[in-house]
Design an enzyme around this catalytic site. Structure first.
Site, PDB file in Angstrom:
ATOM      1  N   ASP A  46      49.306  47.076  34.982  1.00 56.09           N
ATOM      2  CA  ASP A  46      47.964  46.955  34.415  1.00 56.09           C
ATOM      3  C   ASP A  46      48.070  46.909  32.882  1.00 56.09           C
ATOM      4  OD1 ASP A  46      44.893  47.791  35.637  1.00 56.09           O
ATOM      5  OD2 ASP A  46      45.198  47.793  33.465  1.00 56.09           O
ATOM      6  N   ASN A  98      38.480  49.225  43.764  1.00 50.00           N
ATOM      7  CA  ASN A  98      37.100  49.226  43.286  1.00 50.00           C
ATOM      8  C   ASN A  98      36.395  48.028  43.919  1.00 50.00           C
ATOM      9  OD1 ASN A  98      37.634  51.458  41.621  1.00 50.00           O
ATOM     10  ND2 ASN A  98      38.407  50.136  39.987  1.00 50.00           N
ATOM     11  N   GLN A 125      34.599  47.556  39.591  1.00 50.91           N
ATOM     12  CA  GLN A 125      35.403  46.333  39.677  1.00 50.91           C
ATOM     13  C   GLN A 125      35.049  45.393  38.534  1.00 50.91           C
ATOM     14  OE1 GLN A 125      35.159  44.174  43.425  1.00 50.91           O
ATOM     15  NE2 GLN A 125      36.853  42.813  42.852  1.00 50.91           N
ATOM     16  N   SER A 126      36.071  44.903  37.850  1.00 51.83           N
ATOM     17  CA  SER A 126      35.846  43.986  36.728  1.00 51.83           C
ATOM     18  C   SER A 126      36.534  42.643  36.944  1.00 51.83           C
ATOM     19  CB  SER A 126      36.327  44.609  35.415  1.00 51.83           C
ATOM     20  OG  SER A 126      37.699  44.937  35.506  1.00 51.83           O
ATOM     21  N   VAL A 127      37.519  42.597  37.822  1.00 48.94           N
ATOM     22  CA  VAL A 127      38.198  41.334  38.144  1.00 48.94           C
ATOM     23  C   VAL A 127      37.930  41.052  39.619  1.00 48.94           C
ATOM     24  CG1 VAL A 127      40.392  40.111  38.282  1.00 48.94           C
ATOM     25  CG2 VAL A 127      39.985  41.711  36.388  1.00 48.94           C
ATOM     26  N   HIS A 145      42.366  43.537  44.488  1.00 48.08           N
ATOM     27  CA  HIS A 145      43.606  44.163  44.023  1.00 48.08           C
ATOM     28  C   HIS A 145      43.563  45.646  44.330  1.00 48.08           C
ATOM     29  CE1 HIS A 145      40.636  44.076  40.824  1.00 48.08           C
ATOM     30  NE2 HIS A 145      41.124  45.247  40.404  1.00 48.08           N
ATOM     31  N   HIS A 177      44.924  49.312  43.037  1.00 49.14           N
ATOM     32  CA  HIS A 177      45.525  50.038  41.911  1.00 49.14           C
ATOM     33  C   HIS A 177      46.514  51.055  42.486  1.00 49.14           C
ATOM     34  CE1 HIS A 177      42.439  48.995  38.727  1.00 49.14           C
ATOM     35  NE2 HIS A 177      41.740  48.729  39.803  1.00 49.14           N
TER      36      HIS A 177
HETATM   37  P1  5GP Z   1      39.083  46.561  38.389  1.00 45.42           P
HETATM   38  O1  5GP Z   1      38.265  47.143  37.262  1.00 45.42           O
HETATM   39  O2  5GP Z   1      38.596  45.170  38.741  1.00 45.42           O
HETATM   40  O3  5GP Z   1      39.257  47.446  39.580  1.00 45.42           O
HETATM   41  O4  5GP Z   1      40.558  46.415  37.815  1.00 45.42           O
HETATM   42  C1  5GP Z   1      40.932  45.360  37.001  1.00 45.42           C
HETATM   43  C2  5GP Z   1      42.136  45.805  36.234  1.00 45.42           C
HETATM   44  O5  5GP Z   1      42.731  44.671  35.661  1.00 45.42           O
HETATM   45  C3  5GP Z   1      41.816  46.768  35.101  1.00 45.42           C
HETATM   46  O6  5GP Z   1      42.477  48.022  35.311  1.00 45.42           O
HETATM   47  C4  5GP Z   1      42.309  46.042  33.855  1.00 45.42           C
HETATM   48  O7  5GP Z   1      42.914  46.892  32.914  1.00 45.42           O
HETATM   49  C5  5GP Z   1      43.280  45.023  34.427  1.00 45.42           C
HETATM   50  N1  5GP Z   1      43.401  43.809  33.651  1.00 45.42           N
HETATM   51  C6  5GP Z   1      42.374  43.108  33.097  1.00 45.42           C
HETATM   52  N2  5GP Z   1      42.850  42.016  32.471  1.00 45.42           N
HETATM   53  C7  5GP Z   1      44.207  42.045  32.632  1.00 45.42           C
HETATM   54  C8  5GP Z   1      45.258  41.172  32.202  1.00 45.42           C
HETATM   55  O8  5GP Z   1      45.053  40.147  31.563  1.00 45.42           O
HETATM   56  N3  5GP Z   1      46.516  41.538  32.546  1.00 45.42           N
HETATM   57  C9  5GP Z   1      46.800  42.660  33.276  1.00 45.42           C
HETATM   58  N4  5GP Z   1      48.077  42.915  33.545  1.00 45.42           N
HETATM   59  N5  5GP Z   1      45.826  43.496  33.698  1.00 45.42           N
HETATM   60  C10 5GP Z   1      44.549  43.188  33.379  1.00 45.42           C
END
Ligand code: 5GP
Length: 110
Positions: free
Chosen positions: A28, A83, A90-92, A96, A98
């Protein structure tokens, strides 16, 4: 293309720690623990709640990949989190898992 598809395609750099034909795992960019790895199916399923019975095999593979990465990282105790949806953090929007470890992890999470 999702962000994680771009990482898989090496269009965006990432520290990849594990890869198979259908799974990729990388560190991450904003780690929340000494080990913080994201394990993703290469299939760009947006959210866990979008999964159906046809995804049972890839979901199982994701869990086994998390356990394998944890072994490689030397982790005994660790947390696996998904998430699901913006309201859950969730942001992406490419499914996925973690993998977090290397520090004490309290429960319930803050
Ligand atoms: P979410 O918030 O969707 O559960 O997790 C998305 C994760 O992707 C976050 O922990 C964030 O730090 C990680 N992330 C976002 N952009 C990038 C990126 O460009 N490269 C990597 N390796 N991780 C990313």
């Amino acid at each position: 293309m999702t962000l994680f598809e771009k990482i898989t395609a090496r269009q965006i750099p990432a520290k990849i720690v594990y890869e198979t034909d259908d799974i990729i795992a990388f560190r991450d960019i904003n780690p929340q623990a000494p080990t913080h790895v994201l394990v993703c199916p290469k299939l760009p399923l947006p959210k866990l709640s979008d999964a159906g019975a046809e995804h049972a095999e890839i979901l199982g593979k994701c869990l086994l990949a998390v356990a394998e990465v944890a072994r490689r990282e030397g982790l005994v105790d660790y947390r696996v989190a998904i998430n699901n949806g913006a309201g859950a953090g969730q942001s992406v929007f490419h499914l996925h898992l973690h993998l977090l470890g290397g520090r004490s992890l309290g429960w319930p999470p803050g």
